[in-house]
Design a protein around this motif. Structure first.
Motif, PDB file in Angstrom:
ATOM      1  N   VAL A 116      25.666 -64.082   4.927  1.00  0.00           N
ATOM      2  CA  VAL A 116      24.480 -64.155   5.785  1.00  0.00           C
ATOM      3  C   VAL A 116      24.047 -65.609   5.877  1.00  0.00           C
ATOM      4  O   VAL A 116      23.756 -66.251   4.865  1.00  0.00           O
ATOM      5  CB  VAL A 116      23.321 -63.298   5.221  1.00  0.00           C
ATOM      6  N   ALA A 117      24.017 -66.128   7.092  1.00  0.00           N
ATOM      7  CA  ALA A 117      23.545 -67.492   7.317  1.00  0.00           C
ATOM      8  C   ALA A 117      22.021 -67.507   7.229  1.00  0.00           C
ATOM      9  O   ALA A 117      21.381 -66.470   7.082  1.00  0.00           O
ATOM     10  CB  ALA A 117      24.011 -67.966   8.685  1.00  0.00           C
ATOM     11  N   ASP A 118      21.469 -68.677   7.333  1.00  0.00           N
ATOM     12  CA  ASP A 118      20.008 -68.775   7.300  1.00  0.00           C
ATOM     13  C   ASP A 118      19.389 -67.919   8.399  1.00  0.00           C
ATOM     14  O   ASP A 118      19.960 -67.740   9.463  1.00  0.00           O
ATOM     15  CB  ASP A 118      19.567 -70.219   7.494  1.00  0.00           C
ATOM     16  N   PHE A 119      18.226 -67.393   8.093  1.00  0.00           N
ATOM     17  CA  PHE A 119      17.482 -66.596   9.058  1.00  0.00           C
ATOM     18  C   PHE A 119      16.011 -66.939   8.904  1.00  0.00           C
ATOM     19  O   PHE A 119      15.627 -67.627   7.985  1.00  0.00           O
ATOM     20  CB  PHE A 119      17.723 -65.087   8.836  1.00  0.00           C
ATOM     21  N   THR A 120      15.215 -66.470   9.824  1.00  0.00           N
ATOM     22  CA  THR A 120      13.776 -66.732   9.759  1.00  0.00           C
ATOM     23  C   THR A 120      13.026 -65.449   9.469  1.00  0.00           C
ATOM     24  O   THR A 120      13.441 -64.387   9.917  1.00  0.00           O
ATOM     25  CB  THR A 120      13.245 -67.251  11.104  1.00  0.00           C
ATOM     26  N   PHE A 121      11.943 -65.586   8.743  1.00  0.00           N
ATOM     27  CA  PHE A 121      11.061 -64.453   8.517  1.00  0.00           C
ATOM     28  C   PHE A 121      10.176 -64.306   9.751  1.00  0.00           C
ATOM     29  O   PHE A 121       9.435 -65.217  10.090  1.00  0.00           O
ATOM     30  CB  PHE A 121      10.198 -64.661   7.268  1.00  0.00           C
ATOM     31  N   GLN A 122      10.277 -63.163  10.428  1.00  0.00           N
ATOM     32  CA  GLN A 122       9.444 -62.921  11.612  1.00  0.00           C
ATOM     33  C   GLN A 122       8.006 -62.594  11.228  1.00  0.00           C
ATOM     34  O   GLN A 122       7.105 -62.799  11.997  1.00  0.00           O
ATOM     35  CB  GLN A 122       9.999 -61.763  12.456  1.00  0.00           C
ATOM     36  N   TYR A 123       7.847 -62.041  10.040  1.00  0.00           N
ATOM     37  CA  TYR A 123       6.501 -61.684   9.550  1.00  0.00           C
ATOM     38  C   TYR A 123       6.259 -62.416   8.253  1.00  0.00           C
ATOM     39  O   TYR A 123       7.133 -62.452   7.375  1.00  0.00           O
ATOM     40  CB  TYR A 123       6.375 -60.171   9.321  1.00  0.00           C
ATOM     41  N   SER A 124       5.069 -63.000   8.115  1.00  0.00           N
ATOM     42  CA  SER A 124       4.688 -63.637   6.873  1.00  0.00           C
ATOM     43  C   SER A 124       3.190 -63.457   6.645  1.00  0.00           C
ATOM     44  O   SER A 124       2.388 -63.752   7.521  1.00  0.00           O
ATOM     45  CB  SER A 124       5.026 -65.125   6.889  1.00  0.00           C
ATOM     46  N   ALA A 125       2.850 -62.957   5.458  1.00  0.00           N
ATOM     47  CA  ALA A 125       1.443 -62.811   5.076  1.00  0.00           C
ATOM     48  C   ALA A 125       1.032 -63.953   4.159  1.00  0.00           C
ATOM     49  O   ALA A 125      -0.097 -63.995   3.708  1.00  0.00           O
ATOM     50  CB  ALA A 125       1.230 -61.468   4.373  1.00  0.00           C
ATOM     51  N   ILE A 126       1.985 -64.840   3.850  1.00  0.00           N
ATOM     52  CA  ILE A 126       1.669 -65.951   2.948  1.00  0.00           C
ATOM     53  C   ILE A 126       1.751 -67.279   3.661  1.00  0.00           C
ATOM     54  O   ILE A 126       2.229 -67.397   4.742  1.00  0.00           O
ATOM     55  CB  ILE A 126       2.583 -65.967   1.703  1.00  0.00           C
TER      56      ILE A 126
END
Length: 126
Positions: A116-126
């Protein structure tokens, strides 16, 4: 009759606002306020408009074509999308699709093994 139409108007307004706190990740997954707690939960859109719980108390959620990656208060998780099903989390098939909790270093090792290559978090509560 006037009270009845006002009540209908209020119910319509409340119903239309219900989905505002939802964050679609990638169909069929979304994050929403847990109705029974003070935190956000990752859900799977199930039949009849139900949200089937996957992971509670999520901090961040991201995805690839094959996996959903979750950071929660209890650790890191990943879900194999192809194995997940539109059913509640008590279903043994669904349980096999969900892996964790893991430490951050364990998750990195798993991601490397899955290529798995880098990915982005679509949701973040922090």
């Amino acid at each position: 009759m006037k009270i009845s139409s006002q009540l209908v108007g209020l119910l319509t307004l409340l119903t239309s606002c219900a989905g505002l706190s939802e964050k679609e990740i990638s169909s069929p997954y979304y994050v929403a306020q847990d109705p029974a707690a003070s935190y956000k939960t990752l859900y799977y859109h199930c039949p009849k408009g139900l949200g089937c719980e996957r992971i509670r108390n999520v901090q961040r959620v991201g995805d690839t074509a094959d996996y959903i990656f979750i950071e929660s208060i209890s650790g890191f998780y990943y879900i194999i999308r192809a194995q997940d099903q539109p059913s509640d989390s008590g279903n043994p098939a669904v349980q096999k699709a969900i892996h964790g909790p893991l430490t951050q270093s364990n998750l990195r090792a798993v991601m490397a093994s899955l290529d798995v290559a880098d990915f982005t978090f679509q949701y973040s509560a922090i």
